[in-house]
Enzyme design. Sequence first.
Site, PDB file in Angstrom:
ATOM      1  CB  SER A 117      41.134  47.192  39.199  1.00  0.00           C
ATOM      2  OG  SER A 117      41.766  46.730  38.020  1.00  0.00           O
ATOM      3  CE1 TYR A 142      36.649  43.385  39.118  1.00  0.00           C
ATOM      4  CE2 TYR A 142      38.266  44.435  37.671  1.00  0.00           C
ATOM      5  CZ  TYR A 142      37.936  43.839  38.878  1.00  0.00           C
ATOM      6  OH  TYR A 142      38.902  43.697  39.849  1.00  0.00           O
ATOM      7  CE  LYS A 145      37.435  46.112  41.553  1.00  0.00           C
ATOM      8  NZ  LYS A 145      37.467  45.929  43.015  1.00  0.00           N
TER       9      LYS A 145
END
Length: 254
Positions: free
Chosen positions: A145, A158, A162
């Site tokens: 991401s 998160y 990533k």
Amino acid sequence: MSSINRLCGKIAIVTASTDGIGFAIAQRLAREGAKVIVSSRKEKNVNEAISKLSNEGLDVKGLVCHVSKADDRKKLFDQANKFGGLDILVSNAAVNPEVGDVLDCSESSWDKIFDVNVKSAFLLAKEAVPLLKQSKEGRIIFISSIAGFQPLGLLGAYSVSKTALLGLTKAAALQLGPEGITVNCVAPGIIKTKFSSALTSNEGAESEILSQIPLKRLGDPHDISGVVAFLASKDGAYLTGENIVVSGGMPSRL
């Protein structure tokens, strides 16, 4: 329907591929001629995705797979063996059970995020290697991401998970290069999916995001699938260890 047939004879696994970016990737690889194994945690979603893809005349199989479960991962590779081997692994599965700043993340959510987003990606790649070594053009493609480069405040933990995939890509590419296996990572920007709806749920938030994107639109899952198909094909044969940002120009690094 893609008119390119770069992947004829190839066999691919795409995790979390019944919706959004994962579905678009599975569809694109199959349209380019690959046999594709589609998977998701929910049988209903798998059946619906397989029905859509089969109605296009695409060569697909579907399996229920929770990537954190060793037995489920084994079933993916067993199915690839039934197809004739494995050439392409696309690790797309990810979770984000908690929204908020990184140091506000609960320990349980942190563990779940890293178990699925990082550990499972590592294990899938590790377990795919024996099959990929038998392929003349083995490919591992992680889906990260833009948040891995530039953390998003609401997606703190998160974002860190990533970032870990960016490092895994570099390290695995170094190890597997001599085996002829490429390892690359695609880092999508803000793509129109259910997953991103938390960031774009109101007009003000979407306007703020669009102000940071030179192309002035959110991405579509097919914007990602084309890049993955390129990496999976002979056209991407001399590319390895790279983290490719696909964000419409949204800033991520120098």
